[in-house]
Design an enzyme around this catalytic site. Structure first.
Site, mmCIF file in Angstrom:
data_model
loop_
_atom_site.group_PDB
_atom_site.id
_atom_site.type_symbol
_atom_site.label_atom_id
_atom_site.label_comp_id
_atom_site.label_asym_id
_atom_site.label_seq_id
_atom_site.Cartn_x
_atom_site.Cartn_y
_atom_site.Cartn_z
ATOM 1 N N GLN A 159 0.838 -1.197 0.000
ATOM 2 C CA GLN A 159 0.000 0.000 0.000
ATOM 3 C C GLN A 159 0.874 1.247 0.000
ATOM 4 O O GLN A 159 1.992 1.251 0.521
ATOM 5 C CB GLN A 159 -0.935 0.002 1.216
ATOM 6 C CG GLN A 159 -0.230 -0.103 2.560
ATOM 7 C CD GLN A 159 -1.192 -0.024 3.743
ATOM 8 O OE1 GLN A 159 -2.347 0.343 3.593
ATOM 9 N NE2 GLN A 159 -0.700 -0.377 4.923
ATOM 10 N N TYR A 288 -4.275 6.331 16.378
ATOM 11 C CA TYR A 288 -3.864 6.870 15.084
ATOM 12 C C TYR A 288 -3.262 8.263 15.199
ATOM 13 O O TYR A 288 -2.484 8.664 14.326
ATOM 14 C CB TYR A 288 -5.027 6.823 14.087
ATOM 15 C CG TYR A 288 -5.112 5.455 13.470
ATOM 16 C CD1 TYR A 288 -4.234 5.082 12.467
ATOM 17 C CD2 TYR A 288 -6.015 4.498 13.936
ATOM 18 C CE1 TYR A 288 -4.251 3.810 11.924
ATOM 19 C CE2 TYR A 288 -6.047 3.228 13.403
ATOM 20 C CZ TYR A 288 -5.152 2.886 12.394
ATOM 21 O OH TYR A 288 -5.156 1.624 11.870
ATOM 22 N N HIS A 441 -11.774 5.293 10.879
ATOM 23 C CA HIS A 441 -11.373 4.435 11.994
ATOM 24 C C HIS A 441 -12.332 4.533 13.174
ATOM 25 O O HIS A 441 -12.074 3.972 14.235
ATOM 26 C CB HIS A 441 -9.952 4.783 12.442
ATOM 27 C CG HIS A 441 -8.906 4.344 11.469
ATOM 28 N ND1 HIS A 441 -8.659 3.014 11.204
ATOM 29 C CD2 HIS A 441 -8.064 5.042 10.672
ATOM 30 C CE1 HIS A 441 -7.702 2.917 10.298
ATOM 31 N NE2 HIS A 441 -7.326 4.130 9.958
#
Length: 759
Positions: A159, A288, A441
Site C-alpha cells: 500500500q 492513530y 477508523h
C-alpha cells in the site's frame, strides 16, 4: 570506568576532526562560488542542522541519555552493515519478509545518515549511498506491488501508506549524506528514485493522497520532505496544498470507508486544519494520532528549519504542539493510550513516534519540564537538535512530573463536534467518549466509556480486531471481525437499541453527526462529572449520559456513578453491557447455564456473543463482584423484576479465533419506551496469593436508588452498609455554572448553583 573514558576520548577526537573539517568547509565557502559549494552550506538542514551537528559534537560524552542513545544506535547499525544490504523484490503483505526488510531498511538508512553526521565516519555515508543506489536500480523498473488488496497500491509495499513511511525516513538519510554524494549521483537518485517515488504516492494515487486522513498525512510529509531536501518547490507546494486541478468524475471509496476529497481539502495544512480540534484532539483517536504524529511533527520540524517563514508551529494557533499534550493525557497511568476507535491495546508513549513528539514539543514549545520526566522514562532521545535540548534538560535536572488531571478535549476543527472527557481521581480514570465519528477508523459507540485503576482495565473498550504486522493473521491487516464485532455498538459499554448499532453502522450517516456536551465539571477534587447527549444514533431516541467519579469518605476508593437516561417515541429493547475484566466472585441473582452455547443474535455484533448464563433480576439492585489482579470490584445496578441479566462471552462465529474470549454482564430491558439505567462501580479491598488473605472483599453499597427522574433533573441516592446516605442530583437541562436550582425531593428542599449537587 575504562569503557567510559575510552568513549569520551573517542568523541573528543571526533570533535577535533570535525573542527578541522568545519574550518576546511568554511574556507572553501569563501573561495568557491560554485553550485556545489552552495549545496555544502545547505545540508543537513531538514531535521539535523549544521549548527545542531556542531552543538551535538561539542556535548558528546557529557549528556548521558543522548550518549547512550547514540551508542545503542551505533551498535545497531554496525550490526546491520556487517550483515550486508538486502533490497528484495517486494511480494509480501505486512509481516512478510520483503515487507519487513524494506521497512527495516528505511529505519536503518535514517539512522546511518545521522551517524555519518554526528560521528563523521564515511562508512555510514557509503552504506547509505550503496543502499540508495540499489533502490534506484530496482525502482526504475518496479511495477505495482503484486498484492492487490489495497485501495492504493505501492511499489515497495502493498500500500502507498508504507511507501510513504519509507520516503519520510529515507529523505532524512538523503539530507544527511547529500554533500557526500557527487552531483551526478544526486541527479541519478532524484531522477530515477525520489521524484518518481513522490509522483507515485501523489499524482498516481490521488485516492490515497488527496484526503484528510492519517494515510494522506504520511503521503504529504513524504512528498514534502523529499521536496525540501531536493529544493523542489513544486513538490513542497503539492505537499502543503494537495494536487491542484484534480479532475475526477466519481466519488471513490477506499476499503477503510474513507473518501477521496474533491472539495479542496487536501494537503498537509488541510490535514492539520480538519482532524485536530483547538484542544489538540485528533478525530481518529489516540492510536492513530500516535501514528500520525511522526509525519506531522517531523515534516513540521523540516519546514521550520528550511522554510521558517511558514511559521508552521504557529499554524492553527499552535495546534501541533498542543496536540502532544492532549495525546499524553489520553494515556493511562502506565502510559498506554486509551483504545478509542480503532486502537491496539498496549500502544504507549514509549513508542518511537512519541519520543519524537516529546522531544520536538520540548524543543520547539515552551520547554515544559513535565515533558522531561516522560523523556526520562522513555530513556532515549532523537539524535538531532531537539533530542540534544531534551538531553541537556535532563542532565541539568530540570524535569518535573507530568501531571495528568481531569480534562475535557473537544472534537472537530472548531471544537464543536463533541469530545472526550477524562475524569481522574486518585488512581481511578474514567474515559467518556462523546465524540464525532472519528473518520474511517471510528466506532459506532456514542456515549461509551472505559474505566481504569492504576493503568489496569476495570471496564474495557475492546479496541480493534487486528494483529498488526503478524502475517499469519490476515497479512497483519484489519480482520473482517473489526467490522462485524469491534466497530459494532454492542462491543462497547453503551446502549444498543433493538439489536441494531448506532446509525445502523453506516459510515455515511455516522460521519454527519456527533454527540453534544451537556456539561463538564472538574473543579471539585471530590466530585468530577461529565454529561453528554446523543440525539441521532437512533431516530426518535435521545440518550443523555452523566458520569461521575466521586471521592466519598464512606468508601475506600473513589467510585463511578453512571446515569444513562433514554427517551424514545416508541417502545424498544435496550441492551446495556458491562465488559468487566476478571473472575466472577459473587452475584445476588440466580442464573441458568445452558447446556449448549449459542450466539445471542445473528448480526450487528450479536453473532459473536455466546450466552453463558441467563437470569431475571430479583431485586431493586442487581450486584456483580469480580476479582482482577488482586483487587475487588463490584457493579451495583438499579433494576426491576422484568429486567433480564445475561452472562455473555465473545467468541461465537469466530472459527479462526480472531477475537479475545472476554466476558460481560448484559442488562436487557424489553418493551420499554423511556427508561433510566443507573449503576455504580466501586473498587475495594485486595487479595494476596502469597498470604492467601482477602481484605474488604465485599461491596460497601447497601442500596442504590433513583429518588427523582424528570425532564429537568435526575437524583440518585447512595446508601452504604453503615447507613450513611449521599444524594447526587444532575441537571438534565439548564446546566450553566451560574444557574441556580431549587428542588424538593421527599419533602426536603435542595438549593445549589451549577450543573449538579452532591451531599
Amino acid at each position: 570506568m575504562t569503557i567510559i573514558k575510552n568513549f569520551i576520548i573517542k568523541f573528543a577526537l571526533v570533535a577535533i576532526v570535525f573542527t578541522a573539517f568545519s574550518c576546511k568547509k568554511e574556507n572553501a565557502a569563501v573561495t568557491d562560488t560554485s553550485n556545489e559549494t552552495a549545496s555544502l552550506q545547505e545540508h543537513p538542514s531538514l531535521i539535523l542542522t549544521a549548527q545542531g551537528v556542531k552543538d551535538i559534537r561539542a556535548q558528546l560524552g557529557s549528556i548521558p541519555v543522548f550518549d547512550n542513545t547514540l551508542k545503542a544506535v551505533q551498535e545497531e547499525i554496525d550490526a546491520e552493515i556487517a550483515l550486508g544490504i538486502d533490497t528484495p523484490i517486494p511480494v509480501d503483505y505486512s509481516g512478510g519478509y520483503t515487507h519487513v526488510r524494506h521497512k527495516r531498511n528505511m529505519v536503518v538508512l535514517q539512522k546511518a545518515g545521522v551517524l555519518y553526521q554526528i560521528l563523521d565516519d564515511d562508512k555510514y555515508a557509503k552504506y547509505v549511498k550503496d543502499m540508495l543506489m540499489q533502490y534506484e536500480e530496482m525502482y526504475k523498473t518496479l511495477p505495482l506491488h503484486p498484492k492487490t488488496r489495497s485501495y492504493a497500491r505501492g511499489k515497495l509495499f502493498w500500500q502507498c501508506l508504507n511507501d510513504s513511511n519509507w520516503l519520510v525516513y529515507v529523505s532524512q538519510a538523503y539530507d544527511c549524506v547529500y554533500n557526500y554524494l557527487s552531483e551526478d549521483e544526486r541527479n541519478k537518485l532524484e531522477t530515477n528514485l525520489f521524484k518518481p517515488f513522490a509522483d507515485h504516492i501523489s499524482i498516481d494515487s490521488p485516492q490515497f493522497y488527496q484526503r484528510v486522513h492519517n494515510h494522506s498525512t504520511w503521503g504529504n510529509a513524504a512528498v514534502g520532505m523529499i521536496g525540501l531536501v531536493m529544493d523542489d518547490q513544486e513538490l513542497i507546494d503539492r505537499a502543503l496544498y494537495g494536487i491542484k486541478d484534480l479532475k475526477l468524475d466519481t466519488k471513490e471509496k477506499d476499503d477503510d470507508g474513507g473518501f477521496l476529497n474533491k472539495d479542496g481539502k487536501a494537503g498537509f495544512l488541510a490535514n492539520i486544519e480538519e482532524p485536530f480540534s483547538p484542544d489538540g484532539y485528533y478525530n481518529e483517536g489516540p492510536y492513530y494520532q500516535r501514528y500520525a504524529m511522526y509525519p506531522f511533527l517531523i515534516f513540521a520540524e523540516g519546514l521550520h528549519n528550511v522554510k521558517p517563514e511558514l511559521k508552521i508551529f504557529e499554524y492553527k494557533d499552535g495546534v501541533l504542539l498542543k496536540s502532544i499534550n492532549a495525546l499524553l493525557n489520553l494515556s493511562d497511568a502506565d502510559g498506554d493510550f486509551f483504545p478509542l476507535n480503532d486502537g491496539q491495546k498496549g500502544m504507549s508513549y514509549y513508542n518511537d513516534a512519541l519520543v519524537t513528539a516529546v522531544d520536538i514539543s520540548y524543543h520547539f514549545g515552551t520547554q515544559d519540564p513535565g515533558l522531561l520526566s516522560i523523556a526520562k522514562e522513555q530513556n532515549k532521545v532523537l539524535l538531532d537538535d531537539s533530542g540534544l535540548a531534551v538531553a541537556l534538560g535532563i542532565k541539568n535536572g530540570n524535569e518535573k512530573p507530568f501531571n495528568k488531571k481531569s480534562i475535557n478535549l473537544s472534537d472537530g476543527p472548531e471544537g464543536t463536534q463533541g469530545g472526550v472527557a477524562i475524569l481522574r481521581n486518585k488512581d481511578i480514570e474514567l474515559v467518556f467518549k462523546y465524540a464525532a465519528q472519528g473518520s474511517s477508523h471510528g466506532h459506532y459507540d456514542k456515549l461509551s466509556y472505559s474505566l481504569y485503576e492504576k493503568g489496569e482495565e476495570i471496564l474495557q473498550d475492546y479496541g480493534l480486531a487486528r494483529f498488526v504486522n503478524i502475517e499469519q493473521k490476515g497479512g497483519g491487516n484489519y480482520l473482517k471481525e473489526n467490522k462485524t464485532w469491534a466497530k459494532q455498538t454492542i462491543a462497547h459499554n453503551t446502549v444498543t437499541q433493538n439489536e441494531t448499532s448506532h446509525f445502523n453502522a453506516k459510515y455515511d450517516i455516522g460521519s454527519q453527526h456527533h454527540s453534544v456536551l451537556n456539561y463538564f465539571s472538574s473543579e471539585n477534587d471530590k466530585v468530577q462529572v461529565a454529561s453528554a447527549r446523543e440525539n441521532n444514533a437512533y431516530p426518535g431516541t435521545e440518550m443523555l449520559r452523566t458520569m461521575a467519579i466521586i471521592k466519598d469518605e464512606d468508601f475506600e476508593k473513589p467510585y463511578m456513578l453512571d446515569i444513562m437516561k433514554v427517551t424514545s417515541n416508541k417502545s424498544n429493547q435496550y441492551d446495556f453491557p458491562y465488559y468487566f475484566i476478571g473472575q466472577v466472585v459473587q452475584k445476588n441473582f440466580d442464573y441458568h447455564t445452558p447446556k449448549t452455547l449459542n450466539p445471542l443474535g445473528n448480526k450487528n455484533g450479536y453473532q459473536h456473543l455466546f450466552v453463558e448464563g441467563t437470569a431475571k433480576a430479583s431485586s431493586d439492585n442487581s450486584k456483580l463482584s469480580w476479582l482482577n489482579k488482586g483487587k475487588f470490584y463490584t457493579l451495583t445496578s438499579v433494576t426491576n423484576t422484568n429486567d433480564e441479566l445475561l452472562f455473555t462471552r465473545i467468541g461465537a462465529n469466530d472459527p479462526e479465533f480472531n477475537l479475545r474470549r472476554e466476558a460481560a454482564l448484559m442488562l436487557r430491558r424489553k418493551n420499554t419506551k423511556n427508561t433510566l439505567f443507573v449503576s455504580v462501580i466501586e473498587g475495594h479491598g485486595s487479595y494476596s496469593p502469597v498470604s492467601e488473605s482477602a481484605v474488604n472483599s465485599n461491596s460497601s453499597i447497601k442500596e442504590l436508588k433513583v429518588v427523582l427522574d424528570t425532564e429537568a433533573y435526575t437524583a440518585v441516592q447512595i446508601t452504604n452498609i453503615n447507613g450513611n446516605t449521599k444524594l447526587f442530583i444532575t441537571a438534565n437541562t439548564n446546566t450553566s455554572k451560574g444557574e441556580k436550582h431549587n428542588l424538593k425531593i421527599n419533602d426536603k428542599n435542595y438549593e445549589w448553583s451549577g450543573s449538579y449537587y452532591f451531599e
